[in-house]
Scaffold this active site. Structure first.
Site, PDB file in Angstrom:
ATOM      1  N   MET A  27      34.548   2.210  48.588  1.00 59.07           N
ATOM      2  CA  MET A  27      33.676   3.385  48.564  1.00 59.07           C
ATOM      3  C   MET A  27      32.696   3.261  47.395  1.00 59.07           C
ATOM      4  SD  MET A  27      35.867   6.526  50.040  1.00 59.07           S
ATOM      5  CE  MET A  27      36.718   6.995  48.567  1.00 59.07           C
ATOM      6  N   GLY A  28      32.503   2.040  46.905  1.00 61.90           N
ATOM      7  CA  GLY A  28      31.563   1.818  45.809  1.00 61.90           C
ATOM      8  C   GLY A  28      32.182   2.157  44.466  1.00 61.90           C
ATOM      9  N   HIS A  34      38.303  -3.921  42.349  1.00 57.24           N
ATOM     10  CA  HIS A  34      37.503  -4.333  43.513  1.00 57.24           C
ATOM     11  C   HIS A  34      36.995  -5.770  43.337  1.00 57.24           C
ATOM     12  CE1 HIS A  34      36.550   0.157  43.533  1.00 57.24           C
ATOM     13  NE2 HIS A  34      37.097  -0.026  44.722  1.00 57.24           N
ATOM     14  N   GLN A  58      37.831  11.262  54.699  1.00 54.01           N
ATOM     15  CA  GLN A  58      39.076  11.137  53.936  1.00 54.01           C
ATOM     16  C   GLN A  58      39.112  12.062  52.720  1.00 54.01           C
ATOM     17  OE1 GLN A  58      38.223   6.789  53.183  1.00 54.01           O
ATOM     18  NE2 GLN A  58      39.321   7.192  51.299  1.00 54.01           N
ATOM     19  N   GLU A 145      46.954  -3.444  46.316  1.00 57.44           N
ATOM     20  CA  GLU A 145      48.300  -2.836  46.373  1.00 57.44           C
ATOM     21  C   GLU A 145      48.381  -1.564  45.547  1.00 57.44           C
ATOM     22  OE1 GLU A 145      51.152  -5.748  45.191  1.00 57.44           O
ATOM     23  OE2 GLU A 145      51.164  -6.699  47.171  1.00 57.44           O
ATOM     24  N   ASP A 147      46.795   1.128  45.990  1.00 59.29           N
ATOM     25  CA  ASP A 147      46.937   2.194  46.996  1.00 59.29           C
ATOM     26  C   ASP A 147      47.937   1.694  48.030  1.00 59.29           C
ATOM     27  OD1 ASP A 147      44.981   4.118  45.996  1.00 59.29           O
ATOM     28  OD2 ASP A 147      43.552   2.528  46.398  1.00 59.29           O
ATOM     29  N   SER A 182      41.293   2.225  38.528  1.00 58.03           N
ATOM     30  CA  SER A 182      40.947   3.218  39.550  1.00 58.03           C
ATOM     31  C   SER A 182      39.634   3.856  39.131  1.00 58.03           C
ATOM     32  CB  SER A 182      42.046   4.279  39.612  1.00 58.03           C
ATOM     33  OG  SER A 182      41.556   5.443  40.245  1.00 58.03           O
ATOM     34  N   SER A 183      38.818   4.221  40.117  1.00 55.50           N
ATOM     35  CA  SER A 183      37.551   4.880  39.761  1.00 55.50           C
ATOM     36  C   SER A 183      37.828   6.225  39.104  1.00 55.50           C
ATOM     37  CB  SER A 183      36.669   5.038  40.998  1.00 55.50           C
ATOM     38  OG  SER A 183      37.420   5.535  42.052  1.00 55.50           O
TER      39      SER A 183
HETATM   40  O1  PAF Z   1      40.430   2.469  49.171  1.00 54.38           O
HETATM   41  C1  PAF Z   1      39.283   2.861  49.454  1.00 54.38           C
HETATM   42  O2  PAF Z   1      38.332   2.676  48.683  1.00 54.38           O
HETATM   43  C2  PAF Z   1      39.047   3.585  50.761  1.00 54.38           C
HETATM   44  O3  PAF Z   1      40.140   4.383  51.095  1.00 54.38           O
HETATM   45  C3  PAF Z   1      38.681   2.640  51.922  1.00 54.38           C
HETATM   46  C4  PAF Z   1      39.817   1.690  52.257  1.00 54.38           C
HETATM   47  C5  PAF Z   1      37.439   1.840  51.553  1.00 54.38           C
HETATM   48  C6  PAF Z   1      38.385   3.461  53.169  1.00 54.38           C
HETATM   49  O4  PAF Z   1      37.321   4.342  52.975  1.00 54.38           O
END
Ligand code: PAF
Length: 283
Positions: A27-28, A34, A58, A145, A147, A182-183
């Site tokens: 999600m950027g 990431h 979500q 992992e 999440d 985590s963001s």
């Molecule tokens: O983990 C995330 O950033 C989001 O839940 C994902 C997997 C990109 C889905 O929007």
């Protein structure tokens, strides 16, 4: 590396041609966690696509959705530096065209833990991941992992719906103070950040107790709770579960995990880790 940014399904397909790339769905607001997924994909695939899409389905709170950081230019630069070739950054209507009315609903796995406190969250995740996998047709998709429940839900929907490619789970990346990347960490005040370090400490204590022979899930959970029982930490759960079903277990089994969720300064933080069985597990 030069990164191309595409925003439509057609431009994505044109850029990919017949190539089955690696996909890193995000999600950027990219952080080191990431970037480790992108680097791994770049190492294992001829081409790496990073999707940057703040998925509205979500989020349960419109305010949270609005507040979510959008940093596409910076994301493209840092993703390119670790080997991404293509950023897919669609608008909401490109993913959910007018009249969109289909969802992916994962059963029991999505009900507990994060699912219990964030109703509908995993429906949104499973739906968007299915759409992204179908659009990109990756050879491999990479998920952290950190999440862990999300990863298990993605694995289940991927298997059940015969979605393309392979799902690759990648280890949690931690900051020097132990906090899982985590963001959300950027929203912690300095004092809350220092309080939050009790979460990785609780995980370490649980793993150490297990390594020393403690097999009872209840005893291990009490160790985690004792570490987290501090002013400023509002614990939601500290649970020892089976690594695949995420069901609570009475005693350690191979693949067991500790899952933790706590609010620190109003920010919900989650973390988890595998708990290895003691070398000579008592009967
Ligand atoms: O983990 C995330 O950033 C989001 O839940 C994902 C997997 C990109 C889905 O929007």
């Amino acid at each position: 590396m030069t990164v191309q940014i595409v925003t439509t399904r057609d431009a994505l397909r044109a850029a990919l041609g017949a190539t089955r790339p690696g996909l890193v769905p995000t999600m950027g607001a990219l952080h080191a966690g990431h970037l480790s997924l992108i680097a791994r994909s770049a190492n294992e695939n001829p081409l790496t696509v990073v999707s940057v899409f703040v998925n509205p389905t979500q989020f349960s709170s419109p305010a949270d959705l609005d507040r979510y950081p959008r940093t596409l230019k910076r994301d493209a630069t840092v993703a390119g530096e670790v080997g991404a070739n293509l950023i897919f950054a669609p608008d909401v209507s490109e993913i959910y065209p007018p009249g969109f009315d289909t969802v992916v609903e994962v059963g029991a796995l999505a009900q507990r833990w994060e699912g219990a406190s964030r109703p509908g969250h995993f429906r949104g995740v499973a739906t968007v991941v299915a759409i992204l996998l179908n659009l990109v047709q990756p050879a491999r998709s990479y998920f952290g992992e950190k999440d862990y429940q999300q990863l298990q839900i993605v694995r289940r929907s991927h298997r059940d719906l015969a979605l393309p490619g392979e799902i690759v789970g990648c280890p949690t990346i931690r900051d020097d103070d132990g906090l899982a990347m985590s963001s959300r960490n950027t929203r912690l005040s300095r004092s809350d950040r220092s309080r939050a370090q009790a979460i990785p400490r609780a995980i370490d204590k649980v793993r150490t107790a297990a390594a020393l022979g403690e097999m009872e899930a209840g005893a291990l959970e009490r160790i985690a709770r004792a570490e987290l029982n501090r002013p400023g930490i509002d614990l939601d759960y500290a649970a020892v579960v089976a690594g695949d079903s995420l069901e609570p277990i009475p005693r350690l089994i191979p693949g067991a995990r500790i899952l933790i969720a706590a609010n620190v300064g109003g920010i919900r933080l989650i973390d988890n880790a595998a708990i290895a069985l003691p070398e000579t597990a008592p009967e």
